[in-house]
Design an enzyme around this catalytic site. Structure first.
Site: not given
Ligand code: SF4
Length: 326
Positions: A272, A170, A80, A228-230, A132, A130, A47
């Site tokens: 990402s 994740t 994902h 982007s979730s993270n 994933e 999402h 993402h």
């Molecule tokens: S953030 Fe990166 S290491 Fe973590 S699950 Fe997603 S792609 Fe894999």
């Protein structure tokens, strides 16, 4: 941009690309080199707008529906992951498939399949819609209940409670996921929790770095795309600690008014987001007056995932064989 009082930029460590993103992008690039354009990619490989545009320029075509992939094409699944239905349909259509699902997502899929055979139902902590979450929930035809927040736990209605397991997306907020997991445990004391938590090392490390940084800066900038979730979680982590947190997809998105009265700027990037964007953001913030750029100490990362067979240089002769799952 008008001058402001910005003096210092603190760079979070670690930040930016994780091993799963590195691998996913490399899979598309290697496939382009080996088989030539176009290479079809189901969903954005990761993402990030910059990454997707760069790969488009190199010959990747991003699609959501398998109907948009012509017969005989090479198809890459995004980092994902995909549901069993998508995987099976892609195989049925005879595409040459390379699976860029992050191995840490695949690990969750494998755990779900294994426990389902033992009769487990699942509560998944994640964000509805999402990809994933769709991929993980799609490992089974039924028996996975999604919760997005603590309040949802009361509404879960499994068919039985003796064999119930928790799985998570994740890239969640480590703290929010822990609160939801605790609420699940209170309602279902017999619930099976993952041996090793599903939230990945990269998500954990980037959130820890923002926590460390937040008390030392006046504002936190997160480089990452809105999808982007993270990256979203990183800005949230800063805000929850009382430090204003903003996300930018690119340097041009920075708003001068955010920096009014700020002398120390914290900068990080989602898993990402490429480092080139961080560098461009640094230059833009320097134009506000920042004279020093320091990198904070942080958890070193050495994780590296292998490429699928058929794209590894040392296994060139296997290139002709379609690869279904890594
Ligand atoms: S953030 Fe990166 S290491 Fe973590 S699950 Fe997603 S792609 Fe894999």
């Amino acid at each position: 941009m008008p001058a402001a009082a910005v003096q210092n930029i603190l760079l979070a460590e670690p930040r930016g690309f994780c091993a799963g993103v590195d691998r996913a992008i490399e899979i598309v690039e290697k496939a382009l080199t080996k088989f030539g354009a176009p290479i079809y990619v189901r969903h954005e490989i990761v993402h990030n707008t910059y990454v997707v545009d760069d790969l488009k320029a190199k010959g990747a075509i991003f699609i959501e529906e398998l109907d948009d992939v012509p017969p005989g094409a090479t198809l890459v699944f995004s980092a994902h992951g995909v549901s069993r239905a998508v995987q099976q349909e892609a195989e049925r259509r005879g595409f040459q498939i390379f699976d860029a699902t992050c191995p840490l997502v695949t690990k969750v899929h494998v755990e779900v399949a294994k426990l389902a055979k033992e009769g487990y139902e699942f509560i998944m902590i994640g964000h509805k819609g999402h990809p994933e979450v769709e991929g993980t929930m799609g490992q089974l035809d039924h028996g996975i209940h999604l919760v997005e927040e603590v309040e949802d736990v009361a509404r879960v209605s499994p068919r039985q409670t003796e064999r119930l397991a928790v799985v998570t997306q994740t890239t969640l907020s480590v703290d929010d996921a822990a609160h939801i997991a605790q609420a699940i445990k209170v309602r279902f004391p017999m619930v099976r929790e993952p041996k090793h938590q599903d939230i990945c090392y990269a998500t954990q490390n980037r959130q820890d770095a923002v926590k460390l940084m937040s008390s030392q800066v006046d504002i936190v900038i997160v480089v990452g795309s809105p999808t982007s979730s993270n990256s979203n979680r990183l800005a949230e982590v800063a805000r929850k600690l009382g430090t204003p947190g903003y996300m930018v997809d690119r340097a041009e998105d920075l708003q001068p008014q955010w920096f009014e009265g700020c002398s120390r700027v914290g900068l990080t990037a989602g898993a990402s987001a490429p480092e080139i964007l961080v560098r461009q953001v640094v230059e833009r913030i320097k134009a506000l007056g920042a004279v020093s750029v320091q990198t904070m100490p942080g958890q070193p990362e050495t994780v590296k995932f292998p490429l699928p067979k058929g794209l590894r240089l040392d296994l060139d002769d296997e290139a002709a064989a379609p690869v279904a799952r890594s």
